[in-house]
Design a protein around this motif. Structure first.
Motif, short mmCIF file in Angstrom:
data_model
loop_
_atom_site.label_atom_id
_atom_site.label_comp_id
_atom_site.label_asym_id
_atom_site.label_seq_id
_atom_site.Cartn_x
_atom_site.Cartn_y
_atom_site.Cartn_z
N LYS A 62 36.80 34.63 -51.87
CA LYS A 62 35.68 33.72 -51.77
C LYS A 62 34.78 34.10 -50.60
N LYS A 63 33.49 34.03 -50.84
CA LYS A 63 32.53 34.37 -49.81
C LYS A 63 32.43 33.23 -48.80
N PRO A 64 32.16 33.56 -47.55
CA PRO A 64 32.03 32.50 -46.53
C PRO A 64 30.78 31.67 -46.75
N ASP A 65 30.89 30.40 -46.39
CA ASP A 65 29.71 29.52 -46.44
C ASP A 65 28.80 29.80 -45.26
N TYR A 66 29.40 30.14 -44.12
CA TYR A 66 28.64 30.46 -42.91
C TYR A 66 29.30 31.66 -42.24
N THR A 67 28.48 32.48 -41.61
CA THR A 67 28.98 33.59 -40.81
C THR A 67 28.41 33.47 -39.40
N LEU A 68 29.28 33.57 -38.41
CA LEU A 68 28.87 33.48 -37.01
C LEU A 68 29.19 34.79 -36.31
N GLY A 69 28.21 35.33 -35.58
CA GLY A 69 28.43 36.55 -34.83
C GLY A 69 29.01 36.27 -33.46
N LEU A 70 30.08 36.95 -33.11
CA LEU A 70 30.73 36.79 -31.81
C LEU A 70 30.55 38.09 -31.04
N ILE A 71 29.67 38.08 -30.04
CA ILE A 71 29.34 39.28 -29.27
C ILE A 71 30.06 39.21 -27.93
N THR A 72 30.99 40.13 -27.70
CA THR A 72 31.80 40.10 -26.49
C THR A 72 31.95 41.50 -25.90
N SER A 73 32.38 41.55 -24.65
CA SER A 73 32.65 42.82 -23.96
C SER A 73 34.11 43.23 -24.13
N TYR A 74 34.84 42.56 -24.99
CA TYR A 74 36.26 42.81 -25.26
C TYR A 74 36.50 42.50 -26.73
N SER A 75 37.63 42.88 -27.23
CA SER A 75 38.00 42.57 -28.61
C SER A 75 38.80 41.27 -28.62
N MET A 76 38.23 40.24 -29.22
CA MET A 76 38.90 38.95 -29.28
C MET A 76 40.10 39.04 -30.23
N PRO A 77 41.30 38.68 -29.79
CA PRO A 77 42.47 38.69 -30.68
C PRO A 77 42.25 37.77 -31.88
N GLU A 78 42.95 38.09 -32.96
CA GLU A 78 42.78 37.33 -34.20
C GLU A 78 43.08 35.86 -34.01
N THR A 79 44.02 35.54 -33.13
CA THR A 79 44.34 34.14 -32.87
C THR A 79 43.12 33.38 -32.35
N GLY A 80 42.37 34.00 -31.46
CA GLY A 80 41.17 33.37 -30.93
C GLY A 80 40.09 33.22 -31.97
N VAL A 81 39.91 34.28 -32.79
CA VAL A 81 38.90 34.22 -33.85
C VAL A 81 39.23 33.11 -34.84
N MET A 82 40.50 32.99 -35.20
CA MET A 82 40.90 31.97 -36.16
C MET A 82 40.69 30.57 -35.62
N GLN A 83 40.90 30.38 -34.32
CA GLN A 83 40.70 29.05 -33.74
C GLN A 83 39.23 28.64 -33.81
N ILE A 84 38.34 29.59 -33.57
CA ILE A 84 36.91 29.29 -33.68
C ILE A 84 36.54 29.01 -35.13
N GLU A 85 37.07 29.80 -36.05
CA GLU A 85 36.78 29.59 -37.47
C GLU A 85 37.28 28.23 -37.94
N ASP A 86 38.50 27.86 -37.54
CA ASP A 86 39.05 26.56 -37.93
C ASP A 86 38.20 25.42 -37.39
N LEU A 87 37.77 25.55 -36.15
CA LEU A 87 36.95 24.50 -35.54
C LEU A 87 35.62 24.36 -36.28
N LEU A 88 34.92 25.46 -36.47
CA LEU A 88 33.62 25.39 -37.13
C LEU A 88 33.75 24.90 -38.57
N GLY A 89 34.88 25.24 -39.21
CA GLY A 89 35.09 24.81 -40.59
C GLY A 89 35.12 23.31 -40.76
N ARG A 90 35.47 22.58 -39.73
CA ARG A 90 35.51 21.11 -39.81
C ARG A 90 34.11 20.50 -39.83
N TYR A 91 33.14 21.27 -39.36
CA TYR A 91 31.76 20.77 -39.27
C TYR A 91 30.86 21.39 -40.34
#
Length: 267
Positions: A62-91
């Motif tokens: 399934k295609k995402p309803d929204y895509t958010l760009g995360l621009i960082t000076s490091y590679s965010m671990p998948e756990t962190g990415v998933m927490q942001i995705e879960d949070l935004l998904g509620r809204y």
């Protein structure tokens, strides 16, 4: 001789011409060839099934309803990415009408670190495509990562009144600190088991992020305009802390608890 496997007597060869050549080695070679042919065919069939399964999975993804760009000076671990995705998904809302809400966070890495140069090159190409296609209209970024690509965003980001911004200093000033977005400020970071980062590490990285919004510049199609308006509505819900889905725990937490209960029941 009585115990021989084939005849050596010329007279007997005339009576038994099929006995001129040894039979057993040839039969063994034939059986070996048949077995390996079957194995080869089976491997080809299994490979075809695997390819078909992958193609089917991609087609059904399934295609995402929204895509958010995360621009960082490091590679965010998948756990962190998933927490942001879960949070935004509620809204977020089900924009594509597929029955589920999915927000995808794409991490673009820009750093002076030698070990991240390969990842930075890939991020540069992916970000250019993102900006050209208008995939992400909301961006989270840390200061170091964003400064390296600020020029890419000239005229593509807006201030709180919707005015496009040109200068890098204006872009940074117009971005919204993490703690000033009510929904983001309430996120309680968690760390997965055997995670290289602790919950405190995630909290520190999250607090250093700022939120920027893309302007309408370059969004010429009706679909892009609708997406822009939907992203503005999503941003408003985030700022007002008005979720569309209220969950006590993220979905992956419920699945983990169910698995633990099953293991305890079987023990």
């Amino acid at each position: 001789m009585a115990g021989q496997d084939f005849y050596t007597d010329p007279a007997q060869e005339a009576v038994h011409p099929e006995a001129r050549l040894p039979q057993r080695p040839g039969k063994r070679r034939m059986r070996w060839t048949d077995q390996h042919t079957k194995i080869l065919i089976l491997g080809i069939v299994l490979a075809a099934l695997l390819v078909g399964t992958i193609i089917y999975a991609i087609a059904k993804q399934k295609k995402p309803d929204y895509t958010l760009g995360l621009i960082t000076s490091y590679s965010m671990p998948e756990t962190g990415v998933m927490q942001i995705e879960d949070l935004l998904g509620r809204y977020a809302d089900d924009r594509n009408g597929d029955g589920t809400v999915r927000v995808e966070v794409v991490n673009y890495v820009f750093s002076d670190s030698e070990t991240l140069q390969g990842l930075q090159k890939a991020s540069q190409q992916a970000l250019e495509q993102d900006l050209a296609e208008g995939t992400s209209l909301l961006f989270l970024h840390d200061q170091e990562g964003f400064q390296k690509v600020a020029g890419e965003f000239a005229g593509l980001l807006q201030d709180r009144e919707g005015t496009p911004l040109e200068e890098a200093q204006e872009l940074e000033a117009a971005s919204i600190p993490w703690e000033e977005v009510a929904a983001l400020a309430e996120l309680e970071p968690e760390a997965a088991e055997n995670d290289a980062w602790s919950a405190e590490d995630y909290g520190e990285k999250f607090q250093a992020l700022r939120l920027s919004v893309r302007s309408e510049e370059g969004l010429s199609t009706p679909e892009a305009q609708v997406y822009y308006e939907d992203c503005q509505a999503l941003l408003e819900r985030l700022e007002q802390n008005e979720p569309l889905v209220i969950e006590e725990d993220p979905p992956w937490m419920d699945e983990l608890l169910s698995e633990l209960e099953e293991e305890q029941a079987q023990a």
